[in-house]
Each structure stands twice: as structure tokens, then as C-alpha cells.
Scaffold this active site. Structure first.
Site, PDB file in Angstrom:
ATOM      1  N   TYR A  13      20.480  49.408 -85.725  1.00  0.00           N
ATOM      2  CA  TYR A  13      20.610  49.946 -87.079  1.00  0.00           C
ATOM      3  C   TYR A  13      21.942  49.537 -87.692  1.00  0.00           C
ATOM      4  CZ  TYR A  13      16.488  52.643 -85.964  1.00  0.00           C
ATOM      5  OH  TYR A  13      15.210  52.988 -85.619  1.00  0.00           O
ATOM      6  N   ASN A  61      10.149  51.900 -94.790  1.00  0.00           N
ATOM      7  CA  ASN A  61       9.519  50.576 -94.822  1.00  0.00           C
ATOM      8  C   ASN A  61       8.030  50.711 -95.132  1.00  0.00           C
ATOM      9  OD1 ASN A  61       8.761  47.928 -94.439  1.00  0.00           O
ATOM     10  ND2 ASN A  61       8.878  48.012 -92.184  1.00  0.00           N
ATOM     11  N   CYS A  97      10.204  46.351 -88.598  1.00  0.00           N
ATOM     12  CA  CYS A  97      11.149  47.412 -88.283  1.00  0.00           C
ATOM     13  C   CYS A  97      11.034  47.842 -86.815  1.00  0.00           C
ATOM     14  CB  CYS A  97      10.962  48.597 -89.237  1.00  0.00           C
ATOM     15  SG  CYS A  97       9.288  49.225 -89.282  1.00  0.00           S
ATOM     16  N   HIS A  98       9.921  47.437 -86.169  1.00  0.00           N
ATOM     17  CA  HIS A  98       9.801  47.770 -84.733  1.00  0.00           C
ATOM     18  C   HIS A  98      10.843  47.023 -83.908  1.00  0.00           C
ATOM     19  CE1 HIS A  98       7.173  44.223 -85.418  1.00  0.00           C
ATOM     20  NE2 HIS A  98       7.552  43.855 -84.201  1.00  0.00           N
ATOM     21  N   GLU A 147       5.359  41.115 -78.274  1.00  0.00           N
ATOM     22  CA  GLU A 147       6.365  40.076 -78.510  1.00  0.00           C
ATOM     23  C   GLU A 147       7.178  39.765 -77.253  1.00  0.00           C
ATOM     24  OE1 GLU A 147       8.663  40.646 -82.060  1.00  0.00           O
ATOM     25  OE2 GLU A 147       6.920  41.294 -83.235  1.00  0.00           O
TER      26      GLU A 147
END
Lengths: 195, 155
Positions: free
Chosen positions: A133, A156, A164-165, A191
Site C-alpha cells: 500500500y 476499485n 488490486c489483488h 499468477e
């Protein structure tokens, strides 16, 4: 003749006429419900680009998503799946492991300055990587505003595509997620990110 | 708040379709339907929250049906020049009735259609036709009376 009844109609005819209308009209916002491995998504585009991607079970359902768009953008909203073809294709490719970056244009009009800069910085975090953040706050121009960055990420409107993950706590803790923690974990796993 | 247009379309598509089938017939209902919702979408963001959406869209549909009637009058051609069209089902009794409604004088036709096919109250019909409620009631009544006379079995 004692009464005058309205003509009998086949509801399917009315539905077909409405579908022809929705297919040809040019709404300010076009939406469709898109299936994905992390659940049904409500996707909405404006002529500028993708403006909303909502987890259908987490945002009060399609109706609430549309009500909010009607207030924030325009009530001229139509279900027009053909206008979401590119979004659907890119999401399918992402979930199939064949796409790492999204190319669909994004409509940023829902955000004010700082929030927009935070989300644009977030959109630039590469596939398979994470950021904190604080880093997002710094990139948005105020290194001390990590709490405000957290709020911006919480607002978001386009999760997954604006990833945002990929933003996690300094300690490596996952913290919260708009669609529920199990979804953040599923996306990070997809990912190949260890957490 | 004005509902998202899709919800308005979902709610109103059947009433509008029914009204237009009565007003212009099944064949031309689709053209008028498309024009009605196109006009509605164009004016939609200017609607006040809490507007009577049903009466509003019926008023638009009524105007589109009126344009259609005027256009048909201009294009009027002798009956024997009309190409033969296959009729799959014999017209149902109610279809025949609405064909007769379409031949009523304009004021009566509009009042009968909006009241009985559009399901508007006399007050809403009056607002749509920009006349007094009494005049709307009278037009509908006279229209029905004329229909009744025409459709009563000949002695």
C-alpha cells in the site's frame, strides 16, 4: 360488446423486440454478466472503456450494481453482451493462463485525482508480482498516505483487470479484498505468487 | 432515482408491445416499438425521479403510432394493388376488434387504445392527449359506443 380486452400477445415477441432494440441502441453504459472461475462478474463498459467489474454475489447482485452506475454515470444502461466481447475474451484468456496484461481500455471517470493515481499505479504492477500500500501511495504522489491508498484500492470498481489483488501489507499479509479473501488467494495462486 | 434503462425496458416491453399490436397491428408493431424506445432512451436522462414511467412511455408509443397512421394515410394505395400475403392463422376475434378500433375517428381511436390496450386511467389518457379528463372519458365512451353498434349482429 360488453368489454374490450387488450389483444393477446406472445411475451416472446415482446422480448425479441426488446433484444433487437438493445442490440442496436447506443447506451451510455452497456453491461453483461460474465462467467469466470472466481464466480459470475457484472461487467460494464462506456464508450471510453471498461468502467465496472463486480463480483455478482458480493456487490448486492446485478440490480445494485446497475443502480449505482445509473446514479454515478447515466441511467441509459442496457444489457448488450456483444459490446463486452473484448472484455470477456481477455478475462477468459487471463483465467486460462494465456494472458498477463489486459489491453481493453479503462474508463477512469469514477475516481478523483488521488484515487485514480493509486489505481493507475496498481494497473501497472506486473503479472505475478506484488506491491505494498505504501508503494502505491508513493507512486500516487504521497508516500505517507498508505491508509488513503488502502481506501482507494477498496473502492476499485474494476478488480482483476486493475489488479488490486497484487497489493498486500508490508508484512506480506494479504489484508482485505473486495470479492472476499478466497478470491484474492485464487488470483494470486493463478499468477504463481506465494503467500 | 430513475431506474437503469434496461429495467425500464424489461418492465415496459410487454405493455408497449400489446399497445402497439392493438394500435398498428402485428406487422408494423416492431418498427413502432423500436422508435418508441429509441425516443424514450434519448429523453430518459431528463426524466424526473418518481415519474410515471408507464404513462410516459405509452404517450411516446401513442405518438409513434400516430406517425405510423399518418404515414399510412399518405401512402394509401388501392386495395386491389396490395400484394397477397399468406395468412397463417385466421385473425382471432380480438384482432378483428382492434382492426375496427383503428378505423375510429382519431380522438376516439386514441382514447380507446390508450385506455383499453395501454391500460391508462382516464386521467393518464387525458395527460397523454393534452385534453381534459372529461373529454378523454367522453372520447373513449363514444368510441366504444360506435364499436358496439358496428359489431352488433345485423338484424
Amino acid at each position: 360488446m360488453t368489454d374490450l380486452r387488450p389483444p393477446q400477445i406472445d411475451p416472446a415477441d415482446a422480448a425479441a423486440a426488446a433484444a433487437r432494440f438493445a442490440g442496436r441502441a447506443e447506451p451510455d453504459v452497456a453491461y453483461a454478466v460474465v462467467d469466470s472461475p472466481v464466480g459470475a462478474l457484472v461487467a460494464a463498459v462506456t464508450p471510453q472503456g471498461l468502467v465496472r467489474l463486480a463480483y455478482e454475489d458480493f456487490e448486492g447482485g446485478v440490480d445494485e450494481v446497475l443502480d449505482s452506475l445509473a446514479v454515478k454515470l447515466s441511467p441509459r444502461i442496457l444489457e448488450a453482451p456483444a459490446r463486452l466481447d473484448a472484455v470477456r475474451r481477455e478475462l477468459d484468456e487471463y483465467f486460462a493462463g494465456r494472458r498477463e496484461t489486459f489491453d481493453v481500455p479503462i474508463d477512469w471517470t469514477l475516481y478523483s485525482d488521488f484515487g485514480r493515481r493509486v489505481l493507475q499505479a496498481t494497473a501497472a504492477i506486473p503479472f505475478g508480482h506484488t506491491a505494498t500500500y505504501g508503494q502505491m501511495a508513493a507512486q500516487a504522489g504521497n508516500a505517507k498516505a498508505s491508509r488513503a491508498a488502502g481506501r482507494a484500492l477498496g473502492a476499485n470498481a474494476i478488480p482483476i483487470v486493475v489488479p488490486c489483488h497484487r497489493v498486500i501489507g508490508t508484512s506480506g499479509k494479504l489484508t482485505g479484498y473486495t470479492g472476499g479473501m478466497h478470491r484474492k488467494e485464487a488470483l494470486l495462486r493463478l499468477e504463481g505468487i506465494a503467500f | 432515482m430513475i431506474p437503469p434503462f434496461q429495467r425500464f425496458l424489461d418492465d415496459q416491453r410487454e405493455p408497449v408491445w400489446r399497445f402497439l399490436v392493438a394500435s398498428v397491428g402485428r406487422v408494423d408493431a416492431d418498427d413502432c416499438f423500436q422508435e418508441t424506445f429509441l425516443a424514450a432512451m434519448s429523453a430518459y436522462p431528463r426524466l424526473r425521479a418518481g415519474s410515471n414511467l408507464h404513462a410516459w412511455v405509452m404517450t411516446i408509443a401513442h405518438r409513434k403510432a400516430l406517425d405510423h397512421h399518418r404515414g399510412r394515410a399518405r401512402r394509401a394505395i388501392p386495395v386491389d394493388a396490395v400484394p397477397e400475403v399468406a395468412v397463417h392463422d385466421p385473425p382471432a376475434r380480438d384482432e378483428e376488434t382492434w382492426e375496427r378500433v383503428r378505423e375510429l375517428p382519431p380522438k376516439q381511436r386514441a382514447a380507446v387504445l390508450l385506455r383499453y390496450a395501454g391500460d391508462l386511467s382516464h386521467a393518464e389518457v387525458a395527460a397523454a392527449l393534452d385534453c381534459s379528463e372529461e373529454a378523454a372519458r367522453r372520447s373513449a365512451h363514444e368510441g366504444l359506443k360506435k364499436l358496439r353498434l358496428e359489431m352488433s349482429p345485423t338484424p
